[in-house]
Write a protein that holds these residues in place. Structure first.
Motif, short mmCIF file in Angstrom:
data_model
loop_
_atom_site.label_atom_id
_atom_site.label_comp_id
_atom_site.label_asym_id
_atom_site.label_seq_id
_atom_site.Cartn_x
_atom_site.Cartn_y
_atom_site.Cartn_z
N PHE A 12 19.94 42.99 -0.96
CA PHE A 12 19.22 41.87 -1.58
C PHE A 12 20.17 40.69 -1.79
CE2 PHE A 12 17.33 39.29 -4.83
CZ PHE A 12 15.94 39.47 -4.73
N GLY A 13 21.31 40.95 -2.39
CA GLY A 13 22.26 39.88 -2.67
C GLY A 13 22.75 39.19 -1.40
N GLN A 14 23.01 39.97 -0.35
CA GLN A 14 23.50 39.37 0.88
C GLN A 14 22.42 38.55 1.56
OE1 GLN A 14 25.34 42.44 3.27
NE2 GLN A 14 27.07 42.66 1.87
N ARG A 15 21.17 39.02 1.52
CA ARG A 15 20.09 38.23 2.12
C ARG A 15 19.85 36.95 1.33
NH1 ARG A 15 15.01 42.24 3.65
NH2 ARG A 15 16.22 43.97 4.53
N VAL A 16 19.91 37.03 0.01
CA VAL A 16 19.69 35.83 -0.81
C VAL A 16 20.77 34.78 -0.54
CG1 VAL A 16 19.77 34.97 -3.19
CG2 VAL A 16 18.33 36.92 -2.63
N LYS A 17 22.01 35.23 -0.41
CA LYS A 17 23.10 34.28 -0.12
C LYS A 17 22.86 33.59 1.22
CE LYS A 17 27.42 35.49 -0.95
NZ LYS A 17 28.75 36.14 -0.78
N LYS A 18 22.48 34.37 2.23
CA LYS A 18 22.18 33.77 3.54
C LYS A 18 20.93 32.89 3.46
CE LYS A 18 24.07 37.73 6.08
NZ LYS A 18 23.71 38.93 6.90
N GLY A 19 19.95 33.33 2.68
CA GLY A 19 18.72 32.56 2.55
C GLY A 19 18.92 31.22 1.89
N MET A 20 19.81 31.15 0.93
CA MET A 20 20.09 29.88 0.25
C MET A 20 20.73 28.90 1.23
SD MET A 20 21.77 29.22 -3.48
CE MET A 20 23.43 29.74 -3.09
N LYS A 21 21.60 29.40 2.08
CA LYS A 21 22.21 28.55 3.10
C LYS A 21 21.16 28.12 4.13
CE LYS A 21 25.50 28.66 6.91
NZ LYS A 21 26.33 29.54 7.78
N SER A 22 20.35 29.07 4.57
CA SER A 22 19.35 28.79 5.60
C SER A 22 18.30 27.79 5.13
CB SER A 22 18.67 30.10 6.01
OG SER A 22 17.63 29.87 6.94
N ILE A 82 18.23 40.06 -11.30
CA ILE A 82 17.60 41.35 -11.59
C ILE A 82 17.54 42.30 -10.40
CG2 ILE A 82 16.23 40.31 -13.43
CD1 ILE A 82 13.76 40.61 -11.62
N PHE A 83 17.80 41.79 -9.19
CA PHE A 83 17.65 42.65 -8.02
C PHE A 83 18.93 42.84 -7.22
CE2 PHE A 83 13.03 41.36 -8.25
CZ PHE A 83 12.55 42.63 -8.55
N SER A 84 20.05 42.27 -7.63
CA SER A 84 21.24 42.45 -6.79
C SER A 84 22.47 42.88 -7.58
CB SER A 84 21.55 41.16 -6.03
OG SER A 84 21.99 40.14 -6.89
N GLY A 85 22.27 43.66 -8.60
CA GLY A 85 23.41 44.26 -9.28
C GLY A 85 24.10 43.38 -10.30
N ALA A 86 23.48 42.23 -10.67
CA ALA A 86 24.11 41.37 -11.67
C ALA A 86 23.94 41.92 -13.09
CB ALA A 86 23.52 39.96 -11.58
N GLY A 87 23.14 42.98 -13.25
CA GLY A 87 23.05 43.65 -14.54
C GLY A 87 21.97 43.14 -15.46
N TYR A 88 21.09 42.26 -14.98
CA TYR A 88 20.07 41.68 -15.85
C TYR A 88 18.69 42.30 -15.63
CZ TYR A 88 23.17 37.95 -17.47
OH TYR A 88 24.19 37.24 -18.07
N ALA A 89 18.56 43.35 -14.84
CA ALA A 89 17.26 43.97 -14.61
C ALA A 89 16.65 44.39 -15.94
CB ALA A 89 17.40 45.19 -13.70
N ALA A 90 15.42 43.93 -16.20
CA ALA A 90 14.72 44.14 -17.47
C ALA A 90 15.49 43.55 -18.65
CB ALA A 90 14.46 45.64 -17.72
#
Length: 670
Positions: free
Chosen positions: A166-176, A592-600
């Protein structure tokens, strides 16, 4: 060649020797660290002597130093300067870390030794250490039978893999999703330095002669407040809020659904009704119901304020308002009603001056600490600056690293992390970083900040102070290692000094003329303070309530259509507004979806703000920017980490329990 990570760093304060490290060295050191840590735990469980605090809890706190050292350096790169090799390594290592966590906290022999420790005569911090370990064992599933533990291990491995993806796709998605425009005329209204940054970004991306408007992590992009071309605003807005949800290889909705289902199953396995209940068990909030009650109390008032703002904006616009119009006409209202032009303020907020004469100045005035840049020390990227922080008596306190500019290898957003944790037991002093994503201007041009970037700079430094001032015995309790819904509190308090007269007058000076920000402008900023709070609170609550909606699902009840679920969840929570999408939509909700620790736990910002608003009142009532106040805040709260109940630290500071009223007043929600 010897791997430098295999031994303690010889650099000041244990700063990792980044210049001497290659990607394969991180992987090798982590693998060796994982094995060494398990061997250390085996030595604890294999001890034939009865369990004592020294041979079990202290031994556990001393264990894992190689792993911690390698992992801290590695994950700093993962977030801030990830090469293709580092990203590939992250994909392989994330499940390994998850499995290792399970090896530790599903270890029955280790749990039984902790459970056997006699805590009656231990001093308070040591007794709390044992208590916190036992709590983590229980929350990790030590009570499950063998099949239950096996399933839990599989769930944790899957969550680690999905979160990394998730985190890797979001990083690429922000650039794209960055908006490429052909002609500077399309950027009319955008400040000249932003246009120059867009030209530089386009050149770096291989589009010389064009302009690339890069994105920040939240949905609401800063350029929307300035762009005069309505169609360009629309394109930028749609590119921003559509990230991760338009199909194709960067779509993350499938990952979000899978993670929500796995978390629901994990919670049920551990005896909780849903994942939000499980997370609340780890926080300072008394229970999940208390969180729901607070958010539910705020939502209707926030939407009412947002509706009133929308009506005012429509009057100014003279046409039906769309979501991409909001920021533009909101800025226009600030200019016309309050005579505040945020873009015209930027020349007064030059980055270097804000850091030294604002952020550092306030910290020196409050706490007596001083900052000494160390160009002789090198970090993981040439843009990173390093300061040695010294206490009032001149002794070294730790290192502070500032990494302020955006780049392709960095994920979006802003954060603080720790490279070395303070610990009296291990004799270590803190090394902490602040990472932001400010557009880098062309060479020789000044870096001028928006109000939001100014706020972020002070906010993240509040986290840094929490790490730098840590004065605990055990590394488990160091710095920001507090419950998630408490961790934002000290950082939010530090924002109060942005507009404090003595601080503001010291840093807010025109970068060319040196003239201070005029007092009448400051007065108008204060008058306009509540304008936009309806939008800001609704936007934030939308994300917080969307987070909880994903994490109150039952196993087997995960929706097929994530976007339909998102819309229904916001409507059910009473926070759906046609002109205000959540600050983060599912497709880029990295918190909440890439391990940043804020889920819920994304609610934690507003939960912490209750304590923050109370503490701002306390500072103000006691004279504000005074050393006596700073020392009390440092000694009773910032230095304590999690060595005692964080809410007890707050009560000692404030002299009573927190009340909601100061926050409601601050946000205009009375």
């Amino acid at each position: 060649m010897t791997n430098p990570l295999l031994a303690a760093s010889p650099l000041p304060y244990g700063l990792p020797p980044f210049e001497a490290l290659s990607a394969d060295m991180y992987g090798a050191a982590i693998e060796e660290g994982l094995a060494a840590h398990l061997a250390e735990i085996l030595a604890i469980t294999g001890n034939s002597q009865p369990a004592t605090f020294d041979n079990t809890a202290l031994a556990m706190e001393r264990s894992g130093q190689l792993l911690n050292r390698a992992a801290a350096a590695f994950f700093t790169l993962v977030s801030a300067d990830a090469s293709a090799e580092i990203r590939e390594l992250e994909t392989g290592l994330s499940p390994r870390f998850s499995a290792h966590q399970d090896e530790v906290y599903l270890n029955r022999a280790l749990y039984e030794r902790f459970a056997a420790i006699d805590t009656v005569n231990l001093e308070a911090e040591s007794a709390r250490l044992v208590e916190e370990y036992l709590k983590e064992f229980r929350q990790s599933g030590i009570q499950l039978d063998a099949p239950g533990q096996e399933r839990l291990r599989a769930i944790n491995a899957d969550l680690a893999r999905l979160g990394t993806e998730f985190g890797q796709r979001v990083k690429k998605g922000m650039k794209s999703a960055a908006l490429l425009v052909e002609d500077a005329a399309e950027l009319a209204g955008l400040p000249a330095d932003d246009v120059a940054s867009a030209a530089e970004a386009a050149r770096a991306a291989g589009h010389g002669g064009k302009y690339l408007v890069t994105l920040i992590q939240p949905g609401n992009q800063p350029a929307l407040a300035s762009l005069e071309n309505r169609d360009v605003r629309r394109r930028l807005f749609e590119a921003s809020v559509g990230r991760g949800s338009g199909g194709g290889h960067l779509d993350v909705l499938d990952l979000a659904r899978d993670m929500a289902g796995l978390r629901a199953e994990k919670a049920q396995l551990l005896g909780f009704a849903n994942y939000a209940e499980l997370v609340a068990d780890r926080q300072t909030a008394p229970d999940f119901e208390a969180v729901q009650t607070m958010l539910g109390r705020m939502a209707p008032a926030a939407v009412r304020n947002a509706d009133a703002e929308a009506a005012a904006l429509a009057d100014v616009a003279g046409h039906p308002l769309e979501a991409w119009d909001w920021a533009y006409y909101s800025a226009k209202v600030r200019r016309e009603k309050y005579d505040v032009n945020e873009q015209a303020l930027r020349p007064y907020f030059e980055l270097d001056r804000v850091i030294t004469d604002g952020v550092f100045f306030a910290a020196t005035a409050l706490y007596g600490i001083t900052f000494h840049e160390r160009p002789d020390l090198k970090a993981y990227h040439p843009d990173v600056r390093i300061w040695e922080v010294r206490d009032g008596d001149g002794t070294g306190l730790g290192l502070f690293l500032g990494d302020y500019y955006s780049r392709e290898s960095k994920r979006g957003g802003a954060w603080m992390n720790s490279l070395v944790d303070q610990s009296g037991l291990l004799g270590t002093r803190p090394v902490v970083t602040n990472t932001l994503n400010i557009s880098k201007p062309p060479a020789g041009e000044p870096t001028l900040l928006t109000l939001d970037e100014l706020r972020t700079l002070f906010h993240e430094f509040g986290h840094a102070l929490h790490g730098l001032f840590s004065n605990v015995t055990y590394p488990r309790f160091s710095g920001t290692s507090v419950p998630r819904d408490f961790v934002e509190y000290p950082s939010q308090v530090n924002e109060m000094w942005i507009m404090w007269p003595e601080v503001l007058s010291n840093y807010a000076r025109h970068h060319v003329t040196g003239e201070p920000l005029p007092q009448d402008v400051v007065d108008r900023l204060e008058e306009s303070r509540l304008w936009g709070e309806g939008f800001a609170t609704t936007e934030y609550l939308g994300a917080a309530l969307l987070d909880l909606a994903w994490h109150t699902l039952e196993p087997g009840n995960v929706p097929d259509d994530a976007l339909e679920f998102e819309a229904k969840a916001l409507a059910a929570a009473g926070i759906s507004h046609p002109l205000i999408p959540p600050r983060y939509r599912t497709g880029y909700f990295q918190h909440i979806f890439s391990g940043a620790g804020y889920a819920a736990g994304y609610y934690s910002y507003i939960w912490s703000e209750v304590l923050d608003a109370e503490t701002v009142d306390w500072f103000t009532e006691n004279g504000g920017l005074a050393r006596t106040n700073g020392e009390r805040f440092r000694q009773e709260l910032l230095s304590r980490g999690n060595s005692r109940d964080p809410l007890e630290s707050f009560r000692i500071l404030r002299g009573r329990e927190a009340r909601l009223d100061p926050l409601l007043k601050r946000r205009g929600l009375e």
